[in-house]
Motif scaffolding. Structure first.
Motif, mmCIF file in Angstrom:
data_model
loop_
_atom_site.group_PDB
_atom_site.id
_atom_site.type_symbol
_atom_site.label_atom_id
_atom_site.label_comp_id
_atom_site.label_asym_id
_atom_site.label_seq_id
_atom_site.Cartn_x
_atom_site.Cartn_y
_atom_site.Cartn_z
ATOM 1 N N ALA A 164 36.204 34.819 38.038
ATOM 2 C CA ALA A 164 36.507 35.139 36.641
ATOM 3 C C ALA A 164 36.894 33.886 35.871
ATOM 4 C CB ALA A 164 37.630 36.172 36.573
ATOM 5 N N ALA A 165 37.651 32.999 36.517
ATOM 6 C CA ALA A 165 38.057 31.758 35.864
ATOM 7 C C ALA A 165 36.850 30.902 35.520
ATOM 8 C CB ALA A 165 39.003 30.988 36.776
ATOM 9 N N THR A 166 35.892 30.858 36.429
ATOM 10 C CA THR A 166 34.668 30.096 36.175
ATOM 11 C C THR A 166 33.908 30.686 35.003
ATOM 12 O OG1 THR A 166 34.496 29.461 38.499
ATOM 13 C CG2 THR A 166 32.486 29.326 37.179
ATOM 14 N N LEU A 202 46.787 34.784 33.232
ATOM 15 C CA LEU A 202 46.434 35.858 34.158
ATOM 16 C C LEU A 202 46.063 37.154 33.451
ATOM 17 C CD1 LEU A 202 48.973 35.072 36.946
ATOM 18 C CD2 LEU A 202 46.503 35.246 37.233
ATOM 19 N N ASP A 203 46.649 37.389 32.277
ATOM 20 C CA ASP A 203 46.222 38.552 31.501
ATOM 21 C C ASP A 203 44.705 38.552 31.337
ATOM 22 O OD1 ASP A 203 48.798 39.507 31.137
ATOM 23 O OD2 ASP A 203 49.039 38.636 29.142
ATOM 24 N N ALA A 204 44.182 37.372 30.974
ATOM 25 C CA ALA A 204 42.743 37.256 30.732
ATOM 26 C C ALA A 204 41.940 37.213 32.016
ATOM 27 C CB ALA A 204 42.470 36.005 29.893
ATOM 28 N N VAL A 264 38.352 42.348 36.642
ATOM 29 C CA VAL A 264 38.264 43.813 36.719
ATOM 30 C C VAL A 264 37.017 44.300 35.986
ATOM 31 C CG1 VAL A 264 39.344 45.946 35.873
ATOM 32 C CG2 VAL A 264 40.733 44.221 37.050
ATOM 33 N N ALA A 265 36.805 43.794 34.770
ATOM 34 C CA ALA A 265 35.651 44.215 33.982
ATOM 35 C C ALA A 265 34.334 43.814 34.647
ATOM 36 C CB ALA A 265 35.728 43.621 32.578
ATOM 37 N N ASP A 266 34.296 42.616 35.232
ATOM 38 C CA ASP A 266 33.071 42.140 35.879
ATOM 39 C C ASP A 266 32.645 43.022 37.039
ATOM 40 O OD1 ASP A 266 32.830 40.054 34.126
ATOM 41 O OD2 ASP A 266 33.537 38.502 35.519
ATOM 42 N N ARG A 267 33.600 43.736 37.615
ATOM 43 C CA ARG A 267 33.291 44.622 38.740
ATOM 44 C C ARG A 267 33.175 46.079 38.318
ATOM 45 N NH1 ARG A 267 34.864 40.094 39.993
ATOM 46 N NH2 ARG A 267 34.515 39.079 42.000
ATOM 47 N N GLY A 268 33.115 46.305 37.020
ATOM 48 C CA GLY A 268 32.937 47.657 36.508
ATOM 49 C C GLY A 268 34.152 48.543 36.704
ATOM 50 N N LEU A 269 35.305 47.922 36.861
ATOM 51 C CA LEU A 269 36.542 48.680 37.052
ATOM 52 C C LEU A 269 37.294 48.756 35.726
ATOM 53 C CD1 LEU A 269 37.678 46.871 40.336
ATOM 54 C CD2 LEU A 269 36.362 49.000 40.150
ATOM 55 N N ALA A 270 38.357 49.539 35.719
ATOM 56 C CA ALA A 270 39.182 49.651 34.519
ATOM 57 C C ALA A 270 40.590 50.056 34.916
ATOM 58 C CB ALA A 270 38.592 50.689 33.561
#
Length: 198
Positions: free
Chosen positions: A166-168, A78-80, A86-92
């Motif tokens: 994200a898993a995909t 889940l860390d990954a 989060v990164a894929d949606r431009g969040l941080a």
């Protein structure tokens, strides 16, 4: 607290993600994420941390078959997964945010020691506390970015979809010894399906 609990429920439900087959799962590998290995040794180290944690993991975790091991695999994955979603949606999620939430929790439970016992009961060793809060904040952020609250059914569904995407993207593979991934329910089953079992 109900929202935190609901968000934590997402973390527990989306425990680990496995693709059909065992491509890339060499001996001693627990998980492969986008070509990177998480070795079995890392899982064992986290289990050792949990066993040494003040108060130890909760009874419900200990009573599950391989409960501590399964929880360790889940959290490492889940860390990954959350970080990628989060990164894929431009969040941080910044370090200051993590520190603020952790400090607030310490205040709520009466200090770092009592909080460590609470986290251990949830299956989180002291060394994994910041990663735990980073995941919590990431989950809330994923829901909020879609105008949802992670503590609601709609928000929960939004987060699950984001984690599945994200898993995909990460091409995750989990060693079948830790269970089998049910894509429809987004949950790690205790026993791998026959085509995944070794």
């Amino acid at each position: 607290m109900h929202r935190r609990t609901a968000a934590a429920g997402v973390l527990l439900a989306v425990s680990a993600l496995a693709a059909c087959g065992s491509d890339g799962l060499t001996a001693g590998t627990a998980v492969v994420l986008d070509g990177r290995r998480i070795p079995v040794g890392a899982v064992e180290a986290r289990v050792t941390q949990l066993r040494a944690a003040p108060g130890g993991a909760s009874t419900d975790v200990r009573q599950q078959p391989d409960g501590l091991v399964r929880r360790a695999v889940a959290d490492l994955v889940l860390d990954a997964v959350v970080a990628r979603a989060v990164a894929d949606r431009g969040l941080a999620v910044g370090g200051a945010e993590v520190a603020a939430v952790r400090a607030a929790e310490e205040g709520r439970y009466g200090g770092a020691g009592p909080l460590a016992r609470v986290l251990a009961a949830r299956g989180v060793p002291a060394a994994g506390a910041d990663a735990y809060y980073r995941r919590q904040l990431g989950i809330r952020g994923l829901a909020a970015a879609a105008g949802q609250d992670a503590g609601t059914p709609a928000g929960d569904a939004t987060v699950r979809r984001a984690l599945a995407d994200a898993a995909t993207t990460l091409h995750l593979r989990v060693n079948p010894r830790y269970g089998g991934w049910d894509a429809e329910r987004a949950v790690l089953l205790p026993d791998a399906p026959p085509w995944l079992a070794r």
